[in-house]
Design an enzyme around this catalytic site. Structure first.
Site, short mmCIF file in Angstrom:
data_model
loop_
_atom_site.label_atom_id
_atom_site.label_comp_id
_atom_site.label_asym_id
_atom_site.label_seq_id
_atom_site.Cartn_x
_atom_site.Cartn_y
_atom_site.Cartn_z
CB ALA A 67 -0.89 -0.01 1.24
N GLY A 112 0.73 -5.07 0.82
CA GLY A 112 -0.44 -5.22 -0.05
C GLY A 112 -0.13 -5.98 -1.33
CD GLU A 115 -2.21 -7.56 3.11
OE1 GLU A 115 -1.90 -6.40 2.74
OE2 GLU A 115 -2.91 -7.79 4.12
CD GLU A 135 1.76 -5.46 5.67
OE1 GLU A 135 2.62 -6.35 5.87
OE2 GLU A 135 0.98 -5.50 4.72
N1 COA Z 1 4.67 3.33 -0.67
C1 COA Z 1 5.12 4.50 -1.14
N2 COA Z 1 6.31 4.65 -1.74
C2 COA Z 1 7.07 3.57 -1.86
C3 COA Z 1 6.68 2.31 -1.39
C4 COA Z 1 5.41 2.20 -0.78
N3 COA Z 1 4.94 1.04 -0.32
N4 COA Z 1 7.67 1.41 -1.65
C5 COA Z 1 8.64 2.09 -2.27
N5 COA Z 1 8.28 3.39 -2.40
C6 COA Z 1 9.07 4.46 -3.02
C7 COA Z 1 10.26 4.88 -2.19
O1 COA Z 1 9.87 5.80 -1.16
C8 COA Z 1 11.16 5.51 -3.23
O2 COA Z 1 10.69 6.80 -3.50
P1 COA Z 1 11.76 7.99 -3.77
O3 COA Z 1 12.44 7.61 -5.06
O4 COA Z 1 10.88 9.20 -3.93
O5 COA Z 1 12.68 8.00 -2.60
C9 COA Z 1 10.88 4.66 -4.46
O6 COA Z 1 9.64 3.98 -4.23
C10 COA Z 1 11.94 3.59 -4.70
O7 COA Z 1 12.08 2.86 -3.50
P2 COA Z 1 13.48 2.69 -2.72
O8 COA Z 1 13.17 2.45 -1.28
O9 COA Z 1 14.40 3.83 -3.04
O10 COA Z 1 14.05 1.37 -3.44
P3 COA Z 1 15.04 0.31 -2.80
O11 COA Z 1 15.46 -0.57 -3.92
O12 COA Z 1 16.11 0.98 -2.00
O13 COA Z 1 14.16 -0.54 -1.75
C11 COA Z 1 12.16 -1.71 -1.05
C12 COA Z 1 13.07 -1.29 -2.22
C13 COA Z 1 10.96 -2.41 -1.62
C14 COA Z 1 12.93 -2.67 -0.12
C15 COA Z 1 11.74 -0.44 -0.27
O14 COA Z 1 11.23 0.52 -1.19
C16 COA Z 1 10.67 -0.69 0.76
O15 COA Z 1 10.97 -1.22 1.83
N6 COA Z 1 9.41 -0.29 0.47
C17 COA Z 1 8.33 -0.36 1.39
C18 COA Z 1 7.81 -1.77 1.46
C19 COA Z 1 6.71 -1.88 2.51
O16 COA Z 1 6.93 -1.68 3.70
N7 COA Z 1 5.51 -2.24 2.05
C20 COA Z 1 4.39 -2.45 2.92
C21 COA Z 1 3.53 -1.25 2.99
S1 COA Z 1 2.11 -1.63 3.96
#
Ligand code: COA
Length: 261
Positions: A67, A112, A115, A135
């Protein structure tokens, strides 16, 4: 740019492919994306000529990274509950569409995204995929059915471990515990998904619908009731032209011509 069309819907013969298209945020699902998904699913459900769906993400990095955390960060208690219920309604529709939905997991399937994949009928993962429910690391818990679907898919103990640690799994480990059906080289993922979709699309759609129903609805019933339900569906499918065609074609040693009736 991508946010103009957070979801791409492509039709190829009997198969509709829905692609999450917010690569700048790793295809995170925000409210407009969820609404667009609900609409695309309803359209596919209403169209008899759509037999199978594929869900995937745009770009090489993510299926859906969860999400949209920008929305989660400002949610209120009442709003968060409504948000969870809205997501659950759409994901329930994926599961209860009456048509198979294949998740082609081309990268991160987190929160999400995991999920959503779990609500799908069959999960194919690229060998580069990372799958999990992080989460807890945000101070929340899965709200789109994740606590329930993960426990049903991989068992209570593994679900507890994965949700309490929030640590994602590599694709091979997800395969080992039954969270995904197959792992394939990333470059071949969509070909594999299309081939599987084409195979299932060639099967008689009413039998397909009743198989989905027998397994999905039956699994939450007491065993004896579920078997009676199965027998009722078995009787219902016997009313179809496709049943007559399928059995006759076998006896006549020719390929069946199913018509969806
Ligand atoms: N919601 C909003 N933005 C998100 C996102 C999410 N779930 N997941 C990634 N993004 C964004 C990041 O903030 C980043 O934005 P920016 O370029 O403006 O900084 C962009 O997507 C790229 O992500 P980034 O974190 O730089 O890539 P990465 O390769 O270093 O890491 C992940 C990848 C997937 C490990 C990391 O993005 C992450 O942990 N995301 C969240 C996952 C999460 O907790 N999901 C559950 C939500 S309920």
């Amino acid at each position: 740019m991508a946010d103009d069309t957070p979801l791409l819907v492509d039709r190829d013969g009997l198969v509709t492919t829905i692609t999450f298209n917010r690569p700048a945020v790793l295809n995170a699902i925000n409210k407009p994306t969820l609404e667009a998904l609900g609409q695309a699913l309803a359209d596919a459900q209403a169209d008899d000529s759509v037999r199978v769906l594929i869900l995937t993400g745009s770009g090489a990095k993510a299926f859906v990274a969860g999400a949209d955390i920008n929305e989660l960060a400002i949610q209120t208690p009442v709003g968060a509950r409504e948000h969870a219920l809205a997501g659950q309604r759409v994901f329930d529709l994926v599961e209860q569409l009456g048509k198979p939905v294949i998740a082609a997991i081309n990268g991160y399937a987190l929160g999400g995204g995991c999920e959503l994949a779990m609500a799908c009928t069959i999960r194919l993962a690229a060998d580069t995929a990372r799958i999990g429910l992080p989460e807890v690391t945000l101070g929340i818990l899965p709200g789109y059915g994740g606590t329930q679907r993960l426990a049903r898919l991989v068992g209570k103990g593994k679900a507890m471990e994965l949700i309490l640690t929030g640590s994602p799994l590599v694709a091979e480990e997800a395969l080992r515990i039954g969270l995904v059906n197959r792992v394939v080289p990333a470059a071949g993922l969509m070909d594999e998904a299309r081939a599987l979709a084409a195979l299932i699309a060639s099967r008689p759609p009413l039998a397909v619908r009743y198989i989905l129903s027998a397994i999905h609805e039956g699994i939450d019933m007491p065993f004896a009731d579920a078997c009676r339900f199965e027998a009722t569906l078995f009787g219902l499918v016997a009313a179809t032209e496709d049943m007559r065609e399928g059995t006759r074609a076998f006896l006549e040693k020719r390929p069946p011509q199913f018509r969806g009736r």
